[in-house]
Write a protein that holds these residues in place. Structure first.
Motif, short mmCIF file in Angstrom:
data_model
loop_
_atom_site.label_atom_id
_atom_site.label_comp_id
_atom_site.label_asym_id
_atom_site.label_seq_id
_atom_site.Cartn_x
_atom_site.Cartn_y
_atom_site.Cartn_z
N UNK A 1 0.83 -1.21 0.00
CA UNK A 1 0.00 0.00 0.00
C UNK A 1 0.86 1.26 0.00
N UNK A 2 1.96 1.23 0.73
CA UNK A 2 2.86 2.38 0.73
C UNK A 2 3.63 2.51 -0.57
N UNK A 3 4.16 1.39 -1.04
CA UNK A 3 4.94 1.40 -2.28
C UNK A 3 4.08 1.86 -3.45
N UNK A 4 2.90 1.28 -3.57
CA UNK A 4 2.01 1.64 -4.68
C UNK A 4 1.51 3.08 -4.55
N UNK A 5 1.31 3.54 -3.33
CA UNK A 5 0.91 4.94 -3.14
C UNK A 5 1.99 5.89 -3.62
N UNK A 6 3.25 5.52 -3.40
CA UNK A 6 4.35 6.34 -3.91
C UNK A 6 4.38 6.34 -5.43
N UNK A 7 4.08 5.20 -6.03
CA UNK A 7 4.16 5.08 -7.48
C UNK A 7 2.94 5.64 -8.20
N UNK A 8 1.76 5.41 -7.65
CA UNK A 8 0.51 5.74 -8.35
C UNK A 8 -0.32 6.83 -7.69
N UNK A 9 -0.04 7.09 -6.44
CA UNK A 9 -0.86 8.00 -5.66
C UNK A 9 -1.85 7.22 -4.81
N UNK A 10 -2.11 7.70 -3.60
CA UNK A 10 -2.96 6.95 -2.67
C UNK A 10 -4.41 6.79 -3.11
#
Length: 190
Positions: free
Chosen positions: A78-87
């Motif tokens: 969830x953190x990694x993807x939030x950094x890549x795609x936005x939360x």
């Protein structure tokens, strides 16, 4: 030194003043509702799986352990993807995964097939951390710096308030207002 420790007075709408960024008010409510659903499920899932699968509790515990492993993996993602795609996008993905695999899980229960139930419940376990913890990232991005700690505190109020507290209150109220309890004390349920 004392002036650095003093908190700046926050102006604006009430929610902003208490640490809930106004633009995320519905997200906080959504988190509370989402976590309440998970809390309700936690109270009956093991006995239900045992009954539906016609198996021992150990079998249900393997399925729930797989779900927990998926939640562990998704918590990090969830953190990694939030950094890549936005939360916000990760929250949408989390909700979509939950909806798809909730329906799949419910349909698989009807088959009584252990592996199908286990796989659909595992993938559903990816959903809640993607939804909830990417929202935490969003809270951190959106909150005013002077209110960031308070905003994170509100996240955990909604997160834990949904999971154990509201569910237990609802179950306690249901018990107290059951027919047996009403026979003992009619005034409790007014």
């Amino acid at each position: 030194m004392a002036s650095k420790l003093q908190k700046q007075r926050v102006e604006g709408p009430f929610l902003d003043r208490i640490g809930i960024p106004g633009v995320l008010k519905w997200g906080f409510l959504g988190l509370l509702i989402f976590q309440t659903g998970l809390g309700v499920e936690a109270n009956f899932i093991t006995p239900h799986l045992v009954e539906v699968l016609g198996s021992k509790e150990a079998t249900a515990s393997y399925i729930i352990t797989a779900y927990s492993l998926a939640a562990l993996i998704a918590s990090y993602l969830s953190g990694v993807l939030s950094d890549l795609m936005g939360p916000k996008k990760v929250m949408i993905i989390g909700f979509a995964l939950w909806a798809i695999f909730q329906v799949s899980f419910l349909l698989s229960l009807g088959t009584g097939n252990y592996w199908l139930v286990a796989v659909t419940y595992f993938f559903r376990g990816l959903a809640y951390p993607l939804f909830s913890f990417s929202f935490l990232v969003w809270v951190n991005i959106t909150a005013m710096k002077s209110m960031a700690g308070t905003s994170v505190g509100w996240f955990y109020v909604m997160f834990t308030g949904g999971l154990p507290i509201s569910v237990r209150w609802l179950l306690l109220h249901r018990f107290l207002c059951s027919e047996a309890a009403q026979q003992v004390s009619m005034e409790r349920c007014g």
